[in-house]
Design an enzyme around this catalytic site. Structure first.
Site, short mmCIF file in Angstrom:
data_model
loop_
_atom_site.label_atom_id
_atom_site.label_comp_id
_atom_site.label_asym_id
_atom_site.label_seq_id
_atom_site.Cartn_x
_atom_site.Cartn_y
_atom_site.Cartn_z
N ASP A 102 0.84 -1.17 0.24
CA ASP A 102 -0.11 0.17 -0.06
C ASP A 102 1.19 1.17 -0.09
OD1 ASP A 102 0.26 -1.20 2.75
OD2 ASP A 102 -0.52 1.15 3.40
N TYR A 125 10.79 2.88 0.75
CA TYR A 125 10.99 2.07 1.40
C TYR A 125 9.46 1.31 -0.59
CZ TYR A 125 7.27 -2.28 1.98
OH TYR A 125 7.21 -3.49 1.85
N LYS A 129 8.97 -0.19 -4.09
CA LYS A 129 8.31 -1.19 -3.97
C LYS A 129 7.33 -1.03 -5.74
CE LYS A 129 7.41 -4.14 -2.50
NZ LYS A 129 8.10 -5.52 -2.20
#
Length: 292
Positions: A102, A125, A129
């Site tokens: 998310d 992060y 991703k």
């Protein structure tokens, strides 16, 4: 079908291997030691030897706060390593499942994010991703990108275990209540992923347990089901500043899952109950092993 699962020492990788084994499917779980995402040559040699028909890519750099000061390593694993693995899946004609997060979204508003909503990760992060997602989409046609959040499973540290441990020494806790999302029990997610790789329903999906809650509500339900009388006081995120920015809105729509005909995961409250039973079973096994 021959399946390779990366990140076998983590929560999701561990449960994926168990689920595939339970279905009598040929599966091999690998750790970073034998399948280093920063060594494309080593990965190729492993792929050549095993020749999987599907890869479930659970391995990742997940130290969200540390990533802010270690961007190079985080990107090397989550972005460049994922791109290298995607190229190998293309070369060896393997389907690929990429586990995302998310955190690729900006984390504002109150509406659940659709799979194609604008991306704007607010921490390293999340950026890493998202870069991994983009690499998979550019390199492969046969891929599943599965975004998850608030993960808990038997093989590792997680929020549920942390709350249970704190509850042993505290009668009251303050927990953030302005971050809203959905917990994801890895045993439930593993079932979906095992179903998914046996189809050709490629695309981007959101997969968490059903229902939304705040971290404070999550904690209160853990204590309620565990039979622990712990007072949970909701507080804003500002009470617990972190190195990396956390999203306030982690709600994700399951529309793509429903439209593809996949079963939705059980509600998060139900998942907690089954996880507590799993933890108790593990504790009993460890006690029996200690007794010889």
């Amino acid at each position: 079908m021959r399946v390779l699962v990366t990140g076998v020492t983590g929560q999701l990788g561990h449960d994926c291997v168990i689920e595939l084994q339970d279905r009598d499917m040929e599966v091999r779980g690998v750790s970073s030691k034998e399948f280093p995402l920063t060594d494309a040559g080593a990965m190729r040699r492993y792929m050549e030897a095993y020749r999987p028909t599907a890869v479930i890519h659970c391995a990742a750099y997940t130290a969200v706060d540390r990533a802010e000061d270690d961007k190079e390593t985080c990107m090397a694993v989550n972005a460049e390593g994922t791109a290298a693995l995607a190229r190998l899946c293309r070369d060896f004609h393997a389907k690929m499942v990429y586990i995302s997060t998310d955190y690729v979204f900006p984390g504002n508003g109150t509406e659940p994010y659709e799979v194609d909503a604008p991306k704007d990760p607010k921490n390293v992060y999340g950026q890493s991703k998202l870069a991994g997602e983009e690499a998979v989409q550019q390199i492969l046609k046969r891929y599943f990108i599965v975004r998850i959040s608030w993960v808990f499973g038997i093989n590792g540290k997680n929020f549920v275990r942390t709350m249970l441990k704190l509850g042993q020494t505290h009668k009251a806790l303050t927990v953030v209540d302005d971050q809203i999302g959905s917990p994801t029990y890895t045993r439930d997610l593993a079932v979906l992923l095992a179903d998914m790789i046996q189809t050709e329903k490629y695309g981007v999906y959101h997969a968490t347990n059903e229902g939304f809650c705040s971290w404070a509500e999550f904690a209160a339900e853990i204590f309620r089901q565990a039979g622990m009388d712990i007072k949970v006081t909701p507080v804003p995120s500002s009470a617990y500043p972190t190195r990396a920015v956390r999203p306030h809105n982690s709600r994700m729509s399951k529309k793509s899952l429903r439209e593809a005909g996949f079963l939705l995961l059980p509600r998060w409250q139900d998942a907690i109950g089954r996880y507590l039973i799993e933890l108790e079973s593990l504790k009993e096994q460890e006690e029996m092993a200690a007794q010889g």
